[in-house]
Design a protein around this motif. Structure first.
Motif, PDB file in Angstrom:
ATOM      1  N   SER A 110      95.049  -2.183  73.963  1.00  0.00           N
ATOM      2  CA  SER A 110      94.957  -3.025  75.152  1.00  0.00           C
ATOM      3  C   SER A 110      96.280  -3.670  75.532  1.00  0.00           C
ATOM      4  CB  SER A 110      93.907  -4.121  74.933  1.00  0.00           C
ATOM      5  OG  SER A 110      94.226  -4.900  73.806  1.00  0.00           O
ATOM      6  N   GLY A 111      97.375  -3.229  74.900  1.00  0.00           N
ATOM      7  CA  GLY A 111      98.688  -3.731  75.281  1.00  0.00           C
ATOM      8  C   GLY A 111      99.180  -4.895  74.464  1.00  0.00           C
ATOM      9  N   ILE A 112      98.374  -5.375  73.520  1.00  0.00           N
ATOM     10  CA  ILE A 112      98.833  -6.439  72.628  1.00  0.00           C
ATOM     11  C   ILE A 112      99.342  -5.761  71.365  1.00  0.00           C
ATOM     12  CG2 ILE A 112      98.200  -8.513  71.357  1.00  0.00           C
ATOM     13  CD1 ILE A 112      98.122  -8.805  74.381  1.00  0.00           C
ATOM     14  N   TYR A 113     100.619  -5.685  71.233  1.00  0.00           N
ATOM     15  CA  TYR A 113     101.208  -4.875  70.174  1.00  0.00           C
ATOM     16  C   TYR A 113     102.209  -5.688  69.373  1.00  0.00           C
ATOM     17  CZ  TYR A 113     103.794  -1.155  67.841  1.00  0.00           C
ATOM     18  OH  TYR A 113     104.382  -0.374  66.903  1.00  0.00           O
ATOM     19  N   ILE A 121     105.882 -11.950  70.153  1.00  0.00           N
ATOM     20  CA  ILE A 121     105.259 -11.331  71.318  1.00  0.00           C
ATOM     21  C   ILE A 121     106.307 -10.473  72.018  1.00  0.00           C
ATOM     22  CG2 ILE A 121     104.045 -11.729  73.496  1.00  0.00           C
ATOM     23  CD1 ILE A 121     102.489 -12.683  71.080  1.00  0.00           C
ATOM     24  N   ASN A 122     106.168  -9.164  71.916  1.00  0.00           N
ATOM     25  CA  ASN A 122     107.176  -8.297  72.533  1.00  0.00           C
ATOM     26  C   ASN A 122     106.839  -8.047  73.999  1.00  0.00           C
ATOM     27  OD1 ASN A 122     105.185  -6.277  72.582  1.00  0.00           O
ATOM     28  ND2 ASN A 122     105.833  -5.462  70.612  1.00  0.00           N
ATOM     29  N   SER A 125     103.467  -6.770  75.260  1.00  0.00           N
ATOM     30  CA  SER A 125     102.307  -7.658  75.174  1.00  0.00           C
ATOM     31  C   SER A 125     102.253  -8.684  76.296  1.00  0.00           C
ATOM     32  CB  SER A 125     102.322  -8.399  73.835  1.00  0.00           C
ATOM     33  OG  SER A 125     102.387  -7.505  72.762  1.00  0.00           O
ATOM     34  N   ARG A 126     103.360  -8.933  76.920  1.00  0.00           N
ATOM     35  CA  ARG A 126     103.439 -10.042  77.867  1.00  0.00           C
ATOM     36  C   ARG A 126     102.544  -9.855  79.087  1.00  0.00           C
ATOM     37  NH1 ARG A 126     107.746 -13.486  76.715  1.00  0.00           N
ATOM     38  NH2 ARG A 126     109.028 -12.722  74.979  1.00  0.00           N
ATOM     39  N   GLN A 127     102.481  -8.644  79.609  1.00  0.00           N
ATOM     40  CA  GLN A 127     101.688  -8.419  80.813  1.00  0.00           C
ATOM     41  C   GLN A 127     100.211  -8.720  80.574  1.00  0.00           C
ATOM     42  OE1 GLN A 127     102.220  -4.573  82.582  1.00  0.00           O
ATOM     43  NE2 GLN A 127     100.695  -4.929  84.187  1.00  0.00           N
ATOM     44  N   ALA A 128      99.680  -8.232  79.440  1.00  0.00           N
ATOM     45  CA  ALA A 128      98.275  -8.480  79.133  1.00  0.00           C
ATOM     46  C   ALA A 128      98.007  -9.967  78.933  1.00  0.00           C
ATOM     47  CB  ALA A 128      97.875  -7.694  77.889  1.00  0.00           C
ATOM     48  N   LEU A 129      98.881 -10.650  78.215  1.00  0.00           N
ATOM     49  CA  LEU A 129      98.674 -12.078  77.970  1.00  0.00           C
ATOM     50  C   LEU A 129      98.849 -12.898  79.239  1.00  0.00           C
ATOM     51  CD1 LEU A 129     100.341 -12.645  74.479  1.00  0.00           C
ATOM     52  CD2 LEU A 129      97.911 -12.566  75.046  1.00  0.00           C
ATOM     53  N   ASN A 130      99.753 -12.480  80.111  1.00  0.00           N
ATOM     54  CA  ASN A 130      99.898 -13.174  81.392  1.00  0.00           C
ATOM     55  C   ASN A 130      98.624 -13.049  82.222  1.00  0.00           C
ATOM     56  OD1 ASN A 130     102.515 -14.035  80.877  1.00  0.00           O
ATOM     57  ND2 ASN A 130     103.467 -12.274  81.873  1.00  0.00           N
ATOM     58  N   SER A 131      98.040 -11.851  82.234  1.00  0.00           N
ATOM     59  CA  SER A 131      96.791 -11.648  82.977  1.00  0.00           C
ATOM     60  C   SER A 131      95.675 -12.501  82.389  1.00  0.00           C
ATOM     61  CB  SER A 131      96.394 -10.169  82.944  1.00  0.00           C
ATOM     62  OG  SER A 131      97.355  -9.365  83.602  1.00  0.00           O
ATOM     63  N   LEU A 132      95.588 -12.533  81.066  1.00  0.00           N
ATOM     64  CA  LEU A 132      94.556 -13.338  80.423  1.00  0.00           C
ATOM     65  C   LEU A 132      94.753 -14.815  80.730  1.00  0.00           C
ATOM     66  CD1 LEU A 132      92.154 -13.569  78.505  1.00  0.00           C
ATOM     67  CD2 LEU A 132      93.782 -13.659  76.604  1.00  0.00           C
ATOM     68  N   ALA A 133      95.987 -15.283  80.669  1.00  0.00           N
ATOM     69  CA  ALA A 133      96.261 -16.696  80.939  1.00  0.00           C
ATOM     70  C   ALA A 133      95.853 -17.080  82.356  1.00  0.00           C
ATOM     71  CB  ALA A 133      97.744 -16.992  80.721  1.00  0.00           C
ATOM     72  N   ASN A 134      96.116 -16.207  83.320  1.00  0.00           N
ATOM     73  CA  ASN A 134      95.728 -16.492  84.708  1.00  0.00           C
ATOM     74  C   ASN A 134      94.220 -16.662  84.830  1.00  0.00           C
ATOM     75  OD1 ASN A 134      98.371 -16.381  85.631  1.00  0.00           O
ATOM     76  ND2 ASN A 134      98.273 -14.215  86.161  1.00  0.00           N
ATOM     77  N   ALA A 167      98.363 -15.021  65.250  1.00  0.00           N
ATOM     78  CA  ALA A 167      97.450 -15.845  66.035  1.00  0.00           C
ATOM     79  C   ALA A 167      98.189 -17.025  66.669  1.00  0.00           C
ATOM     80  CB  ALA A 167      96.313 -16.347  65.147  1.00  0.00           C
ATOM     81  N   GLN A 168      99.071 -17.649  65.904  1.00  0.00           N
ATOM     82  CA  GLN A 168      99.850 -18.766  66.435  1.00  0.00           C
ATOM     83  C   GLN A 168     100.768 -18.304  67.559  1.00  0.00           C
ATOM     84  OE1 GLN A 168      99.366 -21.865  65.660  1.00  0.00           O
ATOM     85  NE2 GLN A 168      99.278 -22.251  63.476  1.00  0.00           N
ATOM     86  N   ALA A 169     101.320 -17.089  67.423  1.00  0.00           N
ATOM     87  CA  ALA A 169     102.210 -16.566  68.458  1.00  0.00           C
ATOM     88  C   ALA A 169     101.460 -16.372  69.769  1.00  0.00           C
ATOM     89  CB  ALA A 169     102.833 -15.249  68.004  1.00  0.00           C
ATOM     90  N   VAL A 170     100.217 -15.866  69.693  1.00  0.00           N
ATOM     91  CA  VAL A 170      99.417 -15.683  70.908  1.00  0.00           C
ATOM     92  C   VAL A 170      99.072 -17.035  71.518  1.00  0.00           C
ATOM     93  CG1 VAL A 170      97.184 -14.897  71.784  1.00  0.00           C
ATOM     94  CG2 VAL A 170      98.516 -13.431  70.254  1.00  0.00           C
ATOM     95  N   THR A 171      98.648 -17.974  70.683  1.00  0.00           N
ATOM     96  CA  THR A 171      98.337 -19.309  71.191  1.00  0.00           C
ATOM     97  C   THR A 171      99.549 -19.945  71.854  1.00  0.00           C
ATOM     98  OG1 THR A 171      96.587 -19.711  69.558  1.00  0.00           O
ATOM     99  CG2 THR A 171      97.664 -21.647  70.507  1.00  0.00           C
ATOM    100  N   ASP A 172     100.689 -19.887  71.185  1.00  0.00           N
ATOM    101  CA  ASP A 172     101.902 -20.497  71.729  1.00  0.00           C
ATOM    102  C   ASP A 172     102.295 -19.856  73.055  1.00  0.00           C
ATOM    103  OD1 ASP A 172     102.003 -22.167  69.546  1.00  0.00           O
ATOM    104  OD2 ASP A 172     103.526 -21.006  68.476  1.00  0.00           O
TER     105      ASP A 172
END
Length: 231
Positions: A110-113, A121-122, A125-134, A167-172
């Motif tokens: 799913s793009g979280i790598y 967070i490379n 991964s940023r695009q997927a996490l940006n979409s989730l954050a929105n 997990a902390q990296a994703v949260t941060d």
């Protein structure tokens, strides 16, 4: 989008029978939130906790917090819409509607790598996490549990620390780059103790290197749902 995982089906079915919820046979996601009810959620949550070794895992946290009744139907409707958005915006994410919450699994598909033995967070991964954050900002009446998991390569202690760092990296990232309130997020980590796939295969290990996110109603949404149920 999955409504209930195959590994949870037997548990859910047995618990629903215990509370006499025959109406769930043809219920949609929103209706399941109604008929399971608070007692059903407690039963299922307890069974989930006993089978995973920790009652606060993603699925256990979701099911253990079921409100039920008309209020549960209201919450379920909002979760249906949010889950659909996540599925649309993050192709490849495993999105499961469970009870009155959402369980999202993010892994390499799913793009979280995460690079091997890394937790930063490379760019991939940023695009997927940006979409989730929105989406999390749009639906700001929820609480979020972020869980880190690893495969079985390496020692237990090493994997526990690695899952914590991931997990902390994703949260941060969700907080600092995604502007999601840190007060909404709880972060936990389990190392290699909760595999979902076979660690003896390359594909299974890749899927076990994952971050799971549980999304549940916060107190404000529960109160809103209860007011709506009284109208």
């Amino acid at each position: 989008m999955k409504t209930i995982t195959s590994r949870m089906f037997a548990v859910l079915f047995a618990a629903i029978l215990l509370v006499g919820c025959d109406a769930t046979r043809n219920a949609n996601n929103k209706q399941k939130g109604t008929v399971i009810g608070a007692s059903g959620g407690a039963v299922i949550g307890g069974v989930v906790g006993n089978n995973t070794g920790d009652g606060n895992t993603a699925l256990g946290a979701i099911i253990g917090g079921v409100v039920g009744g008309a209020a549960g139907a209201y919450i379920g409707n909002r979760m249906d819409k949010q889950a659909q958005r996540i599925e649309e915006e993050i192709p490849g994410a495993e999105v499961e509607r469970v009870g009155e919450g959402i369980n999202v699994t993010l892994d390499e598909t799913s793009g979280i790598y995460f690079d091997t033995e890394k937790y930063n967070i490379n760019q991939q991964s940023r695009q997927a996490l940006n979409s989730l954050a929105n989406i999390l900002q749009e639906y700001d009446d929820t609480n979020i549990l972020v869980e880190g998991h690893t495969d079985s390569a390496g020692s237990d202690a090493y994997n526990l620390t690695l899952s914590k760092n991931r997990a902390q990296a994703v949260t941060d990232y969700l907080v600092s780059d995604g502007n999601v309130s840190r007060g909404r997020i709880e972060t936990k980590w389990y190392g290699e103790s909760q595999p979902k796939y076979d660690n003896s295969t390359v594909e299974g290990r890749a899927k076990n290197r994952r971050v799971e996110i549980a999304i549940v109603a916060n107190e404000e949404l529960i109160e809103e749902a209860e007011r709506q149920a009284q109208n």
